[in-house]
Design a protein around this motif. Structure first.
Motif, PDB file in Angstrom:
ATOM      1  N   GLY A   1      -5.307  19.041  16.435  1.00 37.76           N
ATOM      2  CA  GLY A   1      -4.122  19.714  15.926  1.00 37.76           C
ATOM      3  C   GLY A   1      -3.300  18.836  15.004  1.00 37.76           C
ATOM      4  O   GLY A   1      -2.820  19.289  13.956  1.00 37.76           O
ATOM      5  N   ALA A   2      -3.138  17.556  15.369  1.00 34.51           N
ATOM      6  CA  ALA A   2      -2.358  16.629  14.535  1.00 34.51           C
ATOM      7  C   ALA A   2      -3.057  16.382  13.201  1.00 34.51           C
ATOM      8  O   ALA A   2      -2.400  16.327  12.143  1.00 34.51           O
ATOM      9  N   LEU A   3      -4.379  16.243  13.224  1.00 30.73           N
ATOM     10  CA  LEU A   3      -5.113  15.995  11.982  1.00 30.73           C
ATOM     11  C   LEU A   3      -5.091  17.208  11.057  1.00 30.73           C
ATOM     12  O   LEU A   3      -5.008  17.066   9.835  1.00 30.73           O
ATOM     13  N   ILE A   4      -5.163  18.406  11.630  1.00 33.34           N
ATOM     14  CA  ILE A   4      -5.083  19.613  10.806  1.00 33.34           C
ATOM     15  C   ILE A   4      -3.738  19.658  10.082  1.00 33.34           C
ATOM     16  O   ILE A   4      -3.669  19.944   8.874  1.00 33.34           O
ATOM     17  N   CYS A   5      -2.656  19.382  10.805  1.00 34.52           N
ATOM     18  CA  CYS A   5      -1.327  19.369  10.181  1.00 34.52           C
ATOM     19  C   CYS A   5      -1.222  18.280   9.125  1.00 34.52           C
ATOM     20  O   CYS A   5      -0.657  18.506   8.046  1.00 34.52           O
TER      21      CYS A   5
ATOM     22  N   GLY B   1      -5.417  16.602   0.390  1.00 35.67           N
ATOM     23  CA  GLY B   1      -5.798  17.338  -0.797  1.00 35.67           C
ATOM     24  C   GLY B   1      -6.418  18.690  -0.507  1.00 35.67           C
ATOM     25  O   GLY B   1      -6.553  19.521  -1.403  1.00 35.67           O
ATOM     26  N   TYR B   2      -6.810  18.926   0.762  1.00 33.45           N
ATOM     27  CA  TYR B   2      -7.426  20.202   1.129  1.00 33.45           C
ATOM     28  C   TYR B   2      -6.381  21.096   1.798  1.00 33.45           C
ATOM     29  O   TYR B   2      -5.513  20.615   2.535  1.00 33.45           O
ATOM     30  N   PRO B   3      -6.454  22.407   1.561  1.00 34.56           N
ATOM     31  CA  PRO B   3      -5.441  23.310   2.112  1.00 34.56           C
ATOM     32  C   PRO B   3      -5.503  23.465   3.618  1.00 34.56           C
ATOM     33  O   PRO B   3      -4.484  23.697   4.269  1.00 34.56           O
ATOM     34  N   ASP B   4      -6.696  23.369   4.214  1.00 40.26           N
ATOM     35  CA  ASP B   4      -6.819  23.598   5.648  1.00 40.26           C
ATOM     36  C   ASP B   4      -7.219  22.312   6.381  1.00 40.26           C
ATOM     37  O   ASP B   4      -6.450  21.737   7.130  1.00 40.26           O
ATOM     38  N   GLY B   5      -8.426  21.842   6.183  1.00 38.63           N
ATOM     39  CA  GLY B   5      -8.836  20.575   6.773  1.00 38.63           C
ATOM     40  C   GLY B   5      -9.338  20.665   8.196  1.00 38.63           C
ATOM     41  O   GLY B   5      -9.475  19.643   8.882  1.00 38.63           O
ATOM     42  N   THR B   6      -9.629  21.881   8.691  1.00 39.21           N
ATOM     43  CA  THR B   6     -10.090  22.039  10.067  1.00 39.21           C
ATOM     44  C   THR B   6     -11.391  21.289  10.328  1.00 39.21           C
ATOM     45  O   THR B   6     -11.528  20.590  11.342  1.00 39.21           O
ATOM     46  N   ALA B   7     -12.342  21.424   9.425  1.00 41.81           N
ATOM     47  CA  ALA B   7     -13.645  20.785   9.623  1.00 41.81           C
ATOM     48  C   ALA B   7     -13.517  19.271   9.666  1.00 41.81           C
ATOM     49  O   ALA B   7     -14.118  18.606  10.527  1.00 41.81           O
ATOM     50  N   PHE B   8     -12.736  18.702   8.756  1.00 44.64           N
ATOM     51  CA  PHE B   8     -12.543  17.250   8.753  1.00 44.64           C
ATOM     52  C   PHE B   8     -11.853  16.795  10.044  1.00 44.64           C
ATOM     53  O   PHE B   8     -12.196  15.756  10.612  1.00 44.64           O
ATOM     54  N   ALA B   9     -10.863  17.555  10.491  1.00 44.16           N
ATOM     55  CA  ALA B   9     -10.140  17.192  11.706  1.00 44.16           C
ATOM     56  C   ALA B   9     -11.061  17.173  12.918  1.00 44.16           C
ATOM     57  O   ALA B   9     -10.996  16.252  13.745  1.00 44.16           O
ATOM     58  N   ILE B  10     -11.928  18.165  13.025  1.00 42.60           N
ATOM     59  CA  ILE B  10     -12.827  18.232  14.185  1.00 42.60           C
ATOM     60  C   ILE B  10     -13.860  17.122  14.139  1.00 42.60           C
ATOM     61  O   ILE B  10     -14.166  16.482  15.159  1.00 42.60           O
ATOM     62  N   LEU B  11     -14.409  16.833  12.970  1.00 36.70           N
ATOM     63  CA  LEU B  11     -15.405  15.760  12.869  1.00 36.70           C
ATOM     64  C   LEU B  11     -14.781  14.397  13.169  1.00 36.70           C
ATOM     65  O   LEU B  11     -15.403  13.553  13.828  1.00 36.70           O
TER      66      LEU B  11
END
Length: 362
Positions: A315-319, A326-336
């Motif tokens: 959750g913190a990384l997504i925010c 630079g990415y609007p969402d970043g969910t995939a990066f946060a989970i990895l």
């Protein structure tokens, strides 16, 4: 010599195939919502991904001389393909989903030894590779079809994916060019773009037709994204169903959503150019990530305290990526990135065995 097996070693009584099938069933309402709001593209992408994933799984099991039905029959590869198909733009070229599926199955799963051995979420591995390699195709989204003058039929969707044009010769860009204020981007893209352009107040975005008043009539704040909010609600319903069936535990979704809400609230009070916290929870892939991706039993933490920490990190990384990246969402990066932390989290959050005293973990 004893043959080493991957943990956990205690059998819960639930078969892997049944768990995967329940997760797939829980995703069906959100997939139906995607079809209703954005057309048949997600259905075609899902069929392509599942068929190609099964073919790759078959080839790998034959090469590894493993029992074919045992590995294909657990439906894990079907779920991986379905998650990837739902995550990418519905009308991206057919070769995008094929490349992503190959990366998810081979690089995300089988290079580690197969199901239960992989460190990273396979679907997110495929998604990130696609996002970095093909940014144009992975950021070209069709607006809700109700805003289009000529909504694509099933054949048009098929033609867009395989040929790049509808049966009438229209490209994705041409389908949206007649709509004032519409770009081929998600609401998160629109917010980030306008913030960088220097808007004075976030409510200025409400004039765009891709935003609508959904849960609140407060004109001072940005409305939720048409289609995206409804799909997030459907993922929330599917996630609650999984909790009711005890397929997943509450720790990761609650920690992820609570962390996002808390950070978004703090950020909201210090800026007039960011949406309200509730908007963050029902935009992008928030609910999809909280209930269907981050809860992957293989790549997420397995201890109760570890799950809370893991969910909070995601959750913190997504925010952080949404607000500063630079990415609007970043969910995939946060989970990895959170997947990398799982061995350390599990090491320091191991529960105390009954009858043993707490000792220092070295």
């Amino acid at each position: 010599m004893f043959k080493m097996k991957s943990s956990p070693h205690t059998h819960s009584g639930k078969r892997t195939a049944h768990i995967m099938l329940w997760v797939i069933v829980a995703m069906l309402p959100a997939i139906a919502g995607q079809i209703y709001y954005f057309g048949f593209g997600v259905l075609i992408q899902s069929c392509l991904a599942i068929c190609f994933a099964l073919l790759l799984e078959l080839i790998v099991t034959i090469l590894r001389k493993k029992p074919i039905y045992f590995y294909i029959g657990d439906f894990s590869i079907v779920l991986t393909a379905l998650i990837l198909a739902v995550a990418i733009p519905s009308y991206s070229p057919y070769w995008v989903i094929l490349i992503g599926t190959f990366c998810a199955v081979i690089l995300g799963k089988h290079v580690y030894g197969g199901l239960g051995q992989n460190l990273f979420n396979p679907a997110m591995v495929g998604y990130v590779i696609l996002l970095i390699s093909f940014p144009l195709q992975m950021t070209t989204w069709l607006p809700p079809i109700r805003l289009l003058n000529e909504p694509p039929t099933f054949y048009d969707s098929y033609s867009l994916i395989f040929n790049g044009f509808t049966s009438d010769g229209f490209s994705l860009h041409q389908l949206t060019s007649a709509i004032d204020g519409i770009t081929q981007a998600t609401p998160l893209d629109a917010v980030k773009t306008h913030i960088k352009s220097g808007i004075e107040h976030i409510s200025q975005l409400n004039s765009s037709p891709i935003f609508q008043s959904f849960l609140s009539d407060n004109i001072d704040q940005i409305s939720l994204g048409l289609g995206w909010a409804q799909i997030n609600i459907l993922f929330l319903v599917g996630g609650l169903f999984l909790l009711w069936k005890k397929i997943i535990h509450w720790h990761i979704p609650v920690a992820l959503l609570t962390t996002m809400f808390t950070i978004s609230t703090i950020h909201f009070f210090f800026s007039d150019t960011v949406p309200q916290p509730l908007w963050q929870l029902f935009s992008g892939s928030t609910m999809f990530a909280a209930f269907f991706i981050a809860t992957d039993p293989v790549t997420a933490s397995i201890t109760p305290r570890g799950k809370l920490i893991f969910g909070a990190i995601v959750g913190a990384l997504i925010c952080l990526i949404r607000f500063k990246g630079g990415y609007p969402d970043g969910t995939a990066f946060a989970i990895l990135l959170a997947n990398i932390c799982v061995p350390l989290i599990d090491h320091y959050t191991r529960p105390i065995i009954n009858g043993h005293q707490k000792r220092e973990i070295k």
